[in-house]
Design a protein around this motif. Structure first.
Motif, PDB file in Angstrom:
ATOM      1  N   GLU A  83       0.833  -1.201   0.000  1.00 32.05           N
ATOM      2  CA  GLU A  83       0.000   0.000   0.000  1.00 32.05           C
ATOM      3  C   GLU A  83       0.871   1.254   0.000  1.00 32.05           C
ATOM      4  O   GLU A  83       0.629   2.192  -0.752  1.00 32.05           O
ATOM      5  CB  GLU A  83      -0.913   0.002   1.227  1.00 32.05           C
ATOM      6  CG  GLU A  83      -1.798   1.224   1.327  1.00 32.05           C
ATOM      7  CD  GLU A  83      -2.627   1.248   2.602  1.00 32.05           C
ATOM      8  OE1 GLU A  83      -3.316   2.253   2.814  1.00 32.05           O
ATOM      9  OE2 GLU A  83      -2.560   0.278   3.386  1.00 32.05           O
ATOM     10  N   GLN A  86       2.501   1.728  -3.363  1.00 34.48           N
ATOM     11  CA  GLN A  86       1.512   2.198  -4.337  1.00 34.48           C
ATOM     12  C   GLN A  86       1.266   3.697  -4.169  1.00 34.48           C
ATOM     13  O   GLN A  86       1.227   4.436  -5.147  1.00 34.48           O
ATOM     14  CB  GLN A  86       0.210   1.421  -4.170  1.00 34.48           C
ATOM     15  CG  GLN A  86      -0.860   1.797  -5.161  1.00 34.48           C
ATOM     16  CD  GLN A  86      -2.125   0.986  -4.956  1.00 34.48           C
ATOM     17  OE1 GLN A  86      -2.278   0.260  -3.977  1.00 34.48           O
ATOM     18  NE2 GLN A  86      -3.055   1.111  -5.881  1.00 34.48           N
ATOM     19  N   GLU A  87       1.123   4.138  -2.934  1.00 36.08           N
ATOM     20  CA  GLU A  87       0.937   5.570  -2.667  1.00 36.08           C
ATOM     21  C   GLU A  87       2.160   6.372  -3.090  1.00 36.08           C
ATOM     22  O   GLU A  87       2.045   7.437  -3.675  1.00 36.08           O
ATOM     23  CB  GLU A  87       0.652   5.808  -1.182  1.00 36.08           C
ATOM     24  CG  GLU A  87      -0.718   5.372  -0.747  1.00 36.08           C
ATOM     25  CD  GLU A  87      -1.776   6.452  -0.979  1.00 36.08           C
ATOM     26  OE1 GLU A  87      -1.442   7.574  -1.391  1.00 36.08           O
ATOM     27  OE2 GLU A  87      -2.946   6.158  -0.729  1.00 36.08           O
ATOM     28  N   GLN A  89       4.376   5.528  -5.343  1.00 31.94           N
ATOM     29  CA  GLN A  89       4.441   5.518  -6.810  1.00 31.94           C
ATOM     30  C   GLN A  89       3.463   6.535  -7.394  1.00 31.94           C
ATOM     31  O   GLN A  89       3.797   7.261  -8.336  1.00 31.94           O
ATOM     32  CB  GLN A  89       4.133   4.121  -7.363  1.00 31.94           C
ATOM     33  CG  GLN A  89       4.269   4.037  -8.872  1.00 31.94           C
ATOM     34  CD  GLN A  89       5.689   4.276  -9.341  1.00 31.94           C
ATOM     35  OE1 GLN A  89       6.623   3.644  -8.858  1.00 31.94           O
ATOM     36  NE2 GLN A  89       5.878   5.192 -10.277  1.00 31.94           N
ATOM     37  N   SER A  90       2.278   6.603  -6.829  1.00 36.42           N
ATOM     38  CA  SER A  90       1.284   7.570  -7.283  1.00 36.42           C
ATOM     39  C   SER A  90       1.791   8.994  -7.087  1.00 36.42           C
ATOM     40  O   SER A  90       1.668   9.851  -7.968  1.00 36.42           O
ATOM     41  CB  SER A  90      -0.034   7.363  -6.530  1.00 36.42           C
ATOM     42  OG  SER A  90      -0.966   8.342  -6.885  1.00 36.42           O
ATOM     43  N   TYR A  91       2.373   9.256  -5.915  1.00 33.18           N
ATOM     44  CA  TYR A  91       2.932  10.577  -5.649  1.00 33.18           C
ATOM     45  C   TYR A  91       4.067  10.874  -6.630  1.00 33.18           C
ATOM     46  O   TYR A  91       4.151  11.966  -7.199  1.00 33.18           O
ATOM     47  CB  TYR A  91       3.438  10.664  -4.202  1.00 33.18           C
ATOM     48  CG  TYR A  91       4.034  12.001  -3.885  1.00 33.18           C
ATOM     49  CD1 TYR A  91       3.215  13.097  -3.632  1.00 33.18           C
ATOM     50  CD2 TYR A  91       5.409  12.188  -3.873  1.00 33.18           C
ATOM     51  CE1 TYR A  91       3.760  14.345  -3.358  1.00 33.18           C
ATOM     52  CE2 TYR A  91       5.957  13.428  -3.606  1.00 33.18           C
ATOM     53  CZ  TYR A  91       5.124  14.502  -3.349  1.00 33.18           C
ATOM     54  OH  TYR A  91       5.673  15.731  -3.097  1.00 33.18           O
ATOM     55  N   HIS A  92       4.925   9.894  -6.867  1.00 33.66           N
ATOM     56  CA  HIS A  92       6.032  10.041  -7.811  1.00 33.66           C
ATOM     57  C   HIS A  92       5.511  10.381  -9.205  1.00 33.66           C
ATOM     58  O   HIS A  92       6.042  11.270  -9.882  1.00 33.66           O
ATOM     59  CB  HIS A  92       6.845   8.740  -7.840  1.00 33.66           C
ATOM     60  CG  HIS A  92       7.940   8.732  -8.849  1.00 33.66           C
ATOM     61  ND1 HIS A  92       7.744   8.387 -10.160  1.00 33.66           N
ATOM     62  CD2 HIS A  92       9.252   9.056  -8.728  1.00 33.66           C
ATOM     63  CE1 HIS A  92       8.872   8.491 -10.815  1.00 33.66           C
ATOM     64  NE2 HIS A  92       9.811   8.886  -9.969  1.00 33.66           N
ATOM     65  N   ASP A  93       4.472   9.675  -9.645  1.00 30.56           N
ATOM     66  CA  ASP A  93       3.915   9.909 -10.971  1.00 30.56           C
ATOM     67  C   ASP A  93       3.340  11.321 -11.096  1.00 30.56           C
ATOM     68  O   ASP A  93       3.530  11.987 -12.123  1.00 30.56           O
ATOM     69  CB  ASP A  93       2.835   8.868 -11.293  1.00 30.56           C
ATOM     70  CG  ASP A  93       3.411   7.453 -11.411  1.00 30.56           C
ATOM     71  OD1 ASP A  93       4.656   7.305 -11.512  1.00 30.56           O
ATOM     72  OD2 ASP A  93       2.612   6.501 -11.378  1.00 30.56           O
ATOM     73  N   ARG A  94       2.637  11.776 -10.057  1.00 31.79           N
ATOM     74  CA  ARG A  94       2.096  13.147 -10.077  1.00 31.79           C
ATOM     75  C   ARG A  94       3.222  14.170 -10.105  1.00 31.79           C
ATOM     76  O   ARG A  94       3.161  15.172 -10.819  1.00 31.79           O
ATOM     77  CB  ARG A  94       1.173  13.379  -8.879  1.00 31.79           C
ATOM     78  CG  ARG A  94      -0.147  12.622  -8.957  1.00 31.79           C
ATOM     79  CD  ARG A  94      -1.150  13.053  -7.876  1.00 31.79           C
ATOM     80  NE  ARG A  94      -0.631  13.065  -6.531  1.00 31.79           N
ATOM     81  CZ  ARG A  94      -0.593  12.009  -5.707  1.00 31.79           C
ATOM     82  NH1 ARG A  94      -1.065  10.841  -6.117  1.00 31.79           N
ATOM     83  NH2 ARG A  94      -0.118  12.122  -4.483  1.00 31.79           N
TER      84      ARG A  94
END
Length: 122
Positions: A83, A86-87, A89-94
């Motif tokens: 989890e 995943q969070e 990675q999401s922050y990295h992508d943004r």
């Protein structure tokens, strides 16, 4: 230890320690006179928080996941790590998307400045 010593030991300002407390990231004990009492486990937690903040993670994410990452129980560690990753990675992508937009804006400004300088030389 009192806040001044905790600040010195952790390398985090007293103001930041108070902020971490206000954000619910740490809960120092209290002396009988009401002064904060920082134990070693709280200092260790502060060091983890500092590292996560320096890496750019938002306080919201740290607040949600830190208790499960540092509770020491080992229960559900794989799920928490998945989890958390995943969070992150999401922050990295943004963040990468924002960097791309800023890079495009910088390139446009560079082109504008080159053109303005060229015209000024004419």
């Amino acid at each position: 230890m009192k806040i001044g010593e905790a600040s010195r030991v952790s390398g985090v300002s007293a103001r930041s320690l108070r902020h971490y407390e206000d954000e619910g990231l740490i809960v120092p004990g209290r002396f009988s006179n009401g002064f904060r009492d920082y134990c070693q486990s709280t200092i260790d937690r502060v060091l983890v928080i500092r590292t996560l903040l320096e890496s750019g993670l938002p306080v919201r994410l740290i607040r949600e996941l830190l208790p499960r990452l540092t509770d020491g129980s080992g229960a559900g560690t794989d799920a928490v790590c998945a989890e958390f990753l995943q969070e992150v990675q999401s922050y990295h992508d943004r963040l990468a998307a924002r960097i791309a937009v800023l890079s495009d804006q910088q390139a446009a400004l560079d082109a504008y400045l080159r053109e303005a300088a060229r015209r000024a030389d004419l």
